[in-house]
Design an enzyme around this catalytic site. Sequence first.
Site, PDB file in Angstrom:
ATOM      1  N   SER A 207      72.982  63.732  -3.782  1.00 49.70           N
ATOM      2  CA  SER A 207      73.313  63.847  -4.923  1.00 49.70           C
ATOM      3  C   SER A 207      74.361  63.545  -5.700  1.00 49.70           C
ATOM      4  CB  SER A 207      71.821  64.439  -6.332  1.00 49.70           C
ATOM      5  OG  SER A 207      71.355  63.496  -7.347  1.00 49.70           O
ATOM      6  N   ASP A 302      67.592  54.895  -1.819  1.00 51.31           N
ATOM      7  CA  ASP A 302      67.427  56.015  -2.240  1.00 51.31           C
ATOM      8  C   ASP A 302      66.830  56.259  -3.811  1.00 51.31           C
ATOM      9  OD1 ASP A 302      69.283  59.033  -2.862  1.00 51.31           O
ATOM     10  OD2 ASP A 302      68.741  58.430  -4.465  1.00 51.31           O
ATOM     11  N   HIS A 369      65.234  60.800  -1.555  1.00 51.73           N
ATOM     12  CA  HIS A 369      66.648  60.832  -2.595  1.00 51.73           C
ATOM     13  C   HIS A 369      67.094  62.773  -2.083  1.00 51.73           C
ATOM     14  CE1 HIS A 369      69.838  61.113  -4.493  1.00 51.73           C
ATOM     15  NE2 HIS A 369      69.154  62.635  -5.431  1.00 51.73           N
TER      16      HIS A 369
END
Length: 430
Positions: A207, A302, A369
């Site tokens: 991320s 995502d 994710h």
Amino acid sequence: MPPLFSAPALHRRRLLRHAAAFALVLLAVALLFLLLVHPRSLGTPSPSPSYGHRLPTLVDLTLVHGAKEKGAVCLDGTPPGYHWLPGFGDGSNKWLLHLEGGSWCRNRTSCDHRKKTSLGSSAYMETRVEFVGILSDDKAQNPDFYNWNKVKIRYCDGASLSGNVQDEHQYGATFFFRGQRIWEAVMAELLPKGLARAKQAFLTGCSAGGLSTYIHCDDFRALLPKDSTVKCLADGGFFLDVEDISGRRYMRGFYNDVARQQDLRKRFPGCSSDMEPGQCFFPQEVAKGITTPMFILNPAYDVWQVEHVLTPDGSDPQNLWQDCRMDITKCNTKQLEILQGFRKSLLDAISEFKKKRGWGMFIDSCFIHCQSMKSLAWHSPSASRINNKTVAEAVGDWFFDRREVKEIDCEYPCNPTCFNVVLEQPYQEG
Ligand SMILES: *[C@@H]1O[C@H](CO)[C@@H](O)[C@H](O)[C@H]1NC(C)=O
Ligand SMILES: *[C@@H]1O[C@H](CO)[C@@H](O)[C@H](O)[C@H]1NC(C)=O
């Protein structure tokens, strides 16, 4: 010859066999139920679901020594930290670093809030964390890297470890924007612990930490011996510079704020002056200059990006996306069309990197994710697969040059192995 078993004995055995088969079926159903239901909890901070032979190892937090003297501090001025799990066996001279994610802060309100959390201050960091997925030391869960030295580097600067603003007086308050110095201070501390003599090294992050990995990959390579193998992996970090469902570029506006606040233009000198400052912060720009082999691990849908890039705050006043953005099976035809367009934008953006020699990718068509940081998604019977390989297997194949790995999955819902999450509440961090 007498029969081996008398008739009643045979009958008993058959009964037993039936009972055993029934128990097995029950067990299988229970397992399947667990596997299917467990992902639902991923959006909430319940204990992480785990796969492997035992419970995850807990690793202590270390605060960086002498950080304050170097001005390498978190948003609130506290020292940054990391968790180090030493390697063993033939992994003793190999190092895997993971850069923690957690979105960014863009203004006084959001940075003020962040200062009171682990993402802005080591005063709030957990003193021990579980090492799972790519950080696991369990061979069943992490077949290629289980015995390496592993370090989780905490994220507490609000701009993917890239800012370096001298003056901490900001908008009448105190904020330290020192991510670049944090990166340097952590490296300076790890190098003498053995990182400087690594035979193989792997910089990873998820991320906002994935974006950090794009930003620091070549810096990392430069710190290590010339004859060592060094590669990087960015997981769920390919944030797209695209229009949201209301036709605005929410994410670019967001990055413009972060870039202005932390004066990032000088961090990206290659970035053209006719571009908005935030544009230089997108991986598509950052990755252009990278010469070290990189692996792009990114789901085509995502979850964090569907929520925050495609359908951000204010883009959906009628709440039409409320269900779809939490559970892909609840998307209608029109929404799926938009999601396919989003996937296409990702494929277009990474096409130039697909050509790079030595680079790898795994773009699965799943709704998730940070796949490297979830034990079930990284490597388990319920992990998403492309060509029958889990993420862990594909990454290992690429890292050790066992084959070329440039996997692009077919469109949702074609992949029956997809490990899709169902969120109970919107994602806050990223
Ligand atoms: C500050 O950032 C927060 C979180 O991103 C956002 O919701 C808010 O609208 C921003 N405030 C201003 C004044 O831009
Ligand atoms: C897929 O991989 C597993 C091992 O991970 C193997 O047992 C199975 O036979 C493979 N299936 C196919 C269709 O190749």
